[in-house]
Motif scaffolding. Structure first.
Motif, PDB file in Angstrom:
ATOM      1  N   ASN A  31      21.327 -19.042  52.135  1.00  0.00           N
ATOM      2  CA  ASN A  31      21.393 -17.609  51.836  1.00  0.00           C
ATOM      3  C   ASN A  31      20.038 -16.937  51.970  1.00  0.00           C
ATOM      4  O   ASN A  31      19.027 -17.462  51.505  1.00  0.00           O
ATOM      5  CB  ASN A  31      21.864 -17.379  50.385  1.00  0.00           C
ATOM      6  N   HIS A  96      23.240 -22.245  48.710  1.00  0.00           N
ATOM      7  CA  HIS A  96      24.598 -21.875  48.358  1.00  0.00           C
ATOM      8  C   HIS A  96      25.342 -23.144  47.987  1.00  0.00           C
ATOM      9  O   HIS A  96      25.720 -23.923  48.842  1.00  0.00           O
ATOM     10  CB  HIS A  96      25.296 -21.193  49.526  1.00  0.00           C
ATOM     11  N   GLY A  97      25.480 -23.341  46.682  1.00  0.00           N
ATOM     12  CA  GLY A  97      26.141 -24.540  46.218  1.00  0.00           C
ATOM     13  C   GLY A  97      27.151 -24.205  45.149  1.00  0.00           C
ATOM     14  O   GLY A  97      27.487 -23.057  44.931  1.00  0.00           O
ATOM     15  N   VAL A  98      27.679 -25.148  44.467  1.00  0.00           N
ATOM     16  CA  VAL A  98      28.699 -24.910  43.460  1.00  0.00           C
ATOM     17  C   VAL A  98      28.111 -24.411  42.146  1.00  0.00           C
ATOM     18  O   VAL A  98      28.766 -23.742  41.370  1.00  0.00           O
ATOM     19  CB  VAL A  98      29.530 -26.177  43.186  1.00  0.00           C
ATOM     20  N   ALA A  99      26.878 -24.753  41.873  1.00  0.00           N
ATOM     21  CA  ALA A  99      26.238 -24.296  40.634  1.00  0.00           C
ATOM     22  C   ALA A  99      25.438 -23.042  40.916  1.00  0.00           C
ATOM     23  O   ALA A  99      25.107 -22.758  42.059  1.00  0.00           O
ATOM     24  CB  ALA A  99      25.345 -25.387  40.077  1.00  0.00           C
ATOM     25  N   ASN A 100      25.121 -22.314  39.865  1.00  0.00           N
ATOM     26  CA  ASN A 100      24.270 -21.128  40.025  1.00  0.00           C
ATOM     27  C   ASN A 100      22.929 -21.537  40.604  1.00  0.00           C
ATOM     28  O   ASN A 100      22.300 -22.463  40.133  1.00  0.00           O
ATOM     29  CB  ASN A 100      24.054 -20.460  38.673  1.00  0.00           C
ATOM     30  N   GLU A 101      22.529 -20.843  41.608  1.00  0.00           N
ATOM     31  CA  GLU A 101      21.245 -21.121  42.232  1.00  0.00           C
ATOM     32  C   GLU A 101      20.381 -19.886  42.184  1.00  0.00           C
ATOM     33  O   GLU A 101      20.784 -18.807  42.569  1.00  0.00           O
ATOM     34  CB  GLU A 101      21.455 -21.543  43.692  1.00  0.00           C
ATOM     35  N   LYS A 102      19.172 -20.049  41.687  1.00  0.00           N
ATOM     36  CA  LYS A 102      18.293 -18.900  41.550  1.00  0.00           C
ATOM     37  C   LYS A 102      17.797 -18.429  42.909  1.00  0.00           C
ATOM     38  O   LYS A 102      17.766 -19.181  43.881  1.00  0.00           O
ATOM     39  CB  LYS A 102      17.116 -19.257  40.655  1.00  0.00           C
ATOM     40  N   LEU A 103      17.392 -17.176  42.937  1.00  0.00           N
ATOM     41  CA  LEU A 103      16.777 -16.607  44.130  1.00  0.00           C
ATOM     42  C   LEU A 103      15.277 -16.847  44.094  1.00  0.00           C
ATOM     43  O   LEU A 103      14.641 -16.737  43.050  1.00  0.00           O
ATOM     44  CB  LEU A 103      17.019 -15.101  44.191  1.00  0.00           C
ATOM     45  N   PHE A 104      14.731 -17.147  45.259  1.00  0.00           N
ATOM     46  CA  PHE A 104      13.283 -17.237  45.418  1.00  0.00           C
ATOM     47  C   PHE A 104      12.844 -16.018  46.222  1.00  0.00           C
ATOM     48  O   PHE A 104      13.410 -15.754  47.294  1.00  0.00           O
ATOM     49  CB  PHE A 104      12.896 -18.516  46.161  1.00  0.00           C
TER      50      PHE A 104
ATOM     51  N   TYR B  33      20.318 -13.933  34.968  1.00  0.00           N
ATOM     52  CA  TYR B  33      18.994 -14.393  35.357  1.00  0.00           C
ATOM     53  C   TYR B  33      17.943 -13.446  34.800  1.00  0.00           C
ATOM     54  O   TYR B  33      18.129 -12.228  34.819  1.00  0.00           O
ATOM     55  CB  TYR B  33      18.866 -14.414  36.884  1.00  0.00           C
ATOM     56  N   TYR B  35      13.956 -12.420  35.463  1.00  0.00           N
ATOM     57  CA  TYR B  35      12.816 -12.520  36.364  1.00  0.00           C
ATOM     58  C   TYR B  35      11.676 -11.673  35.825  1.00  0.00           C
ATOM     59  O   TYR B  35      11.887 -10.689  35.104  1.00  0.00           O
ATOM     60  CB  TYR B  35      13.165 -11.988  37.767  1.00  0.00           C
ATOM     61  N   GLY B  98      29.951 -19.013  39.779  1.00  0.00           N
ATOM     62  CA  GLY B  98      28.865 -19.946  40.032  1.00  0.00           C
ATOM     63  C   GLY B  98      28.153 -19.686  41.343  1.00  0.00           C
ATOM     64  O   GLY B  98      27.113 -20.265  41.598  1.00  0.00           O
TER      65      GLY B  98
END
Lengths: 114, 115
Positions: A31, A96-104, B33, B35, B98
């Motif tokens: 993403n 992009h996975g099944v768990a929440n993934e933070k944005l960088f 979230y 930030y 999720g």
């Protein structure tokens, strides 16, 4: 550490110019996102991409287009820059996975259109 | 679409004081979230909350998500000048629970810490 690099920190362009903002990430993220940030309005999503050559409109896509020819690179294009596109532009990426993934996030490009 | 309301919009505190920033959602939060952003720079991830009643801490910053999962608070204990910046909450608007698609952000809270 994940690195999201935006090509320019500051950019000054003239009304009507075609503007390219480039973003590169080095973590093989699926993403990628382009946001703009304006005082009083917060962050607003312009476009995002979840795969090479795939793109979806965000909340404010008008006046913008994007290109994702390679997984690591996501470009934002202002076809004909206008003064109301003066803003801070932030690129971000994530898995992009099944768990929440933070944005960088990248460090941002402050664009001024004169 | 989901809307996030942050309060206060800005906050000035004396070094050493505690403070709280709130983030309220119009819909149930599946992922919340926090930030931090230094002026003119990108956003740095602080914490993510997912479960009702969840609480997480990192150094002097604690974030909580209420049981109903519509409000989160960020609490800073004994604030320092290094805590100054803009704090933003973001919520998952994903197509599936999720997913991290289309994170929506609040407008931010500008924190000033006076020495």
């Amino acid at each position: 550490d994940v690195k999201v690099t935006q090509s320019s920190r500051y950019l000054v362009k003239r009304t009507g110019e075609k503007v390219f903002l480039e973003c590169v990430q080095d973590m093989d993220h699926e993403n990628m996102f382009w946001y703009r940030q304006d005082p009083g309005l917060g962050l607003r999503l312009i476009y995002f991409s979840y795969d090479v050559k795939m793109k979806e409109k965000g909340d404010i896509p008008e006046g913008y287009s994007v290109s994702r020819e390679k997984k690591e690179r996501f470009s934002l294009i202002l076809e004909s820059a206008s003064t109301n596109q003066t803003s801070m532009y932030l690129c971000a990426s994530s898995f992009h996975g099944v768990a929440n993934e933070k944005l960088f996030f990248g460090s941002g490009t402050q664009l001024s259109v004169l | 679409s989901q809307e996030l309301e942050q309060s206060p919009q800005s906050l000035i505190v004396q070094e050493g004081k505690n403070l709280t920033i709130n983030c309220t959602s119009s819909k149930t939060l599946y992922g919340l979230y926090w930030y931090k952003q230094k002026y003119g720079e990108g956003l740095i991830f602080l914490m993510m909350l997912q479960k009702g009643g969840e609480e997480k801490s990192h150094e002097k910053i604690t974030a909580k998500l209420d049981e109903k999962k519509q409000q989160s608070s960020l609490h800073i204990t004994a604030s320092q000048p290094s805590h100054a910046g803009i704090y933003l909450c973001g919520a998952d608007q994903g197509y599936s629970r999720g997913s991290n698609y289309k994170l929506t952000f609040g407008k931010g809270t500008l924190l000033t810490v006076n020495p």
